[in-house]
Scaffold this motif. Structure first.
Motif, PDB file in Angstrom:
ATOM      1  N   UNK A  40       0.808  -1.218   0.000  1.00 25.09           N
ATOM      2  CA  UNK A  40       0.000   0.000   0.000  1.00 25.09           C
ATOM      3  C   UNK A  40       0.845   1.274   0.000  1.00 25.09           C
ATOM      4  N   UNK A  41       2.155   1.131   0.102  1.00 25.57           N
ATOM      5  CA  UNK A  41       3.005   2.318   0.080  1.00 25.57           C
ATOM      6  C   UNK A  41       4.465   1.951  -0.076  1.00 25.57           C
ATOM      7  N   UNK A  42       5.236   2.927  -0.570  1.00 23.41           N
ATOM      8  CA  UNK A  42       6.673   2.725  -0.695  1.00 23.41           C
ATOM      9  C   UNK A  42       7.375   4.074  -0.616  1.00 23.41           C
ATOM     10  N   UNK A  43       8.651   4.032  -0.317  1.00 20.61           N
ATOM     11  CA  UNK A  43       9.487   5.221  -0.292  1.00 20.61           C
ATOM     12  C   UNK A  43      10.930   4.797  -0.174  1.00 20.61           C
ATOM     13  N   UNK A  44      11.844   5.661  -0.593  1.00 20.51           N
ATOM     14  CA  UNK A  44      13.255   5.295  -0.619  1.00 20.51           C
ATOM     15  C   UNK A  44      14.120   6.367   0.035  1.00 20.51           C
ATOM     16  N   UNK A  45      15.257   5.920   0.545  1.00 20.60           N
ATOM     17  CA  UNK A  45      16.294   6.790   1.063  1.00 20.60           C
ATOM     18  C   UNK A  45      17.548   6.535   0.246  1.00 20.60           C
ATOM     19  N   UNK A  46      18.047   7.591  -0.392  1.00 18.96           N
ATOM     20  CA  UNK A  46      19.247   7.498  -1.215  1.00 18.96           C
ATOM     21  C   UNK A  46      20.328   8.372  -0.572  1.00 18.96           C
ATOM     22  N   UNK A  47      21.479   7.775  -0.258  1.00 22.46           N
ATOM     23  CA  UNK A  47      22.578   8.530   0.336  1.00 22.46           C
ATOM     24  C   UNK A  47      23.269   9.329  -0.758  1.00 22.46           C
ATOM     25  N   UNK A  48      23.405  10.637  -0.518  1.00 21.29           N
ATOM     26  CA  UNK A  48      24.053  11.533  -1.474  1.00 21.29           C
ATOM     27  C   UNK A  48      25.485  11.844  -1.047  1.00 21.29           C
ATOM     28  N   UNK A  49      25.682  12.082   0.248  1.00 24.92           N
ATOM     29  CA  UNK A  49      26.991  12.468   0.773  1.00 24.92           C
ATOM     30  C   UNK A  49      27.103  11.947   2.193  1.00 24.92           C
ATOM     31  N   UNK A  50      28.241  12.140   2.823  1.00 25.51           N
ATOM     32  CA  UNK A  50      28.481  11.557   4.144  1.00 25.51           C
ATOM     33  C   UNK A  50      27.438  11.967   5.189  1.00 25.51           C
ATOM     34  N   UNK A  51      26.846  13.129   5.046  1.00 23.81           N
ATOM     35  CA  UNK A  51      25.857  13.606   6.015  1.00 23.81           C
ATOM     36  C   UNK A  51      24.492  13.860   5.392  1.00 23.81           C
ATOM     37  N   UNK A  52      24.317  13.523   4.140  1.00 23.47           N
ATOM     38  CA  UNK A  52      23.148  13.958   3.382  1.00 23.47           C
ATOM     39  C   UNK A  52      22.494  12.803   2.632  1.00 23.47           C
ATOM     40  N   UNK A  53      21.174  12.700   2.779  1.00 25.32           N
ATOM     41  CA  UNK A  53      20.411  11.705   2.039  1.00 25.32           C
ATOM     42  C   UNK A  53      19.239  12.359   1.347  1.00 25.32           C
ATOM     43  N   UNK A  54      18.665  11.641   0.386  1.00 24.22           N
ATOM     44  CA  UNK A  54      17.482  12.125  -0.319  1.00 24.22           C
ATOM     45  C   UNK A  54      16.321  11.176  -0.088  1.00 24.22           C
ATOM     46  N   UNK A  55      15.172  11.735   0.246  1.00 27.55           N
ATOM     47  CA  UNK A  55      13.934  10.963   0.311  1.00 27.55           C
ATOM     48  C   UNK A  55      13.381  10.930  -1.106  1.00 27.55           C
ATOM     49  N   UNK A  56      13.139   9.720  -1.602  1.00 27.31           N
ATOM     50  CA  UNK A  56      12.693   9.544  -2.986  1.00 27.31           C
ATOM     51  C   UNK A  56      11.444   8.665  -3.048  1.00 27.31           C
TER      52      UNK A  56
END
Length: 151
Positions: A40-56
């Motif tokens: 019923x749902x999905x979401x992702x976390x993508x690491x961009x840098x040592x302290x930074x991630x993106x919610x996708x």
């Protein structure tokens, strides 16, 4: 997951994902299921840098909207980010009210030091380019808001 994401792509809320990309990124995703096992749902976390991630790619089945599924997914992704030692989360979204309600704020141009920018600009990842607001992804960002949350 394609079945969840596709309606959002058709409504131009999310960018489309090729099946191969979903398989390449499957370890970044969290999913929500009913007790019967229906996705019923999905979401992702993508690491961009040592302290930074993106919610996708947060997507929730229409029948489950406004029932806390997106909130729960975002909470899990934020927990994952903290576990990885990330201190900031980025998102590119039309859903500013949802993300704003979870502590994300619109960001301007300079969100990383010049040294980090010089490293990130080398990435072929469109999400990184969107974070940096590079010209090559302007077609992806039109109408979207770049938002950031300090964890």
């Amino acid at each position: 997951m394609l079945g969840l994401i596709e309606p959002y792509v058709e409504r131009r809320i999310l960018l489309g994902k090729e099946r191969v990309t979903l398989f390449e990124d499957i370890q970044e995703f969290r999913v929500a299921e009913t007790p019967e096992g229906q996705l019923i749902g999905c979401g992702a976390l993508h690491v961009i840098w040592e302290d930074l991630g993106e919610i996708r790619t947060i997507a929730v089945a229409d029948a489950w909207l406004h029932r806390g599924v997106g909130h729960a997914l975002l909470e899990h992704l934020e927990h994952d980010a903290r576990e990885l030692g990330l201190t900031r989360l980025f998102c590119l979204t039309f859903e500013t009210e949802f993300f704003g309600g979870h502590g994300f704020e619109p960001i301007g141009e300079k969100v990383v030091d010049p040294e980090v920018y010089a490293e990130l600009v080398r990435s072929p990842d469109d999400g990184v380019a969107e974070f940096l607001d590079l010209a090559r992804v302007k077609q992806n960002t039109l109408g979207n808001t770049r938002m950031l949350k300090q964890l």
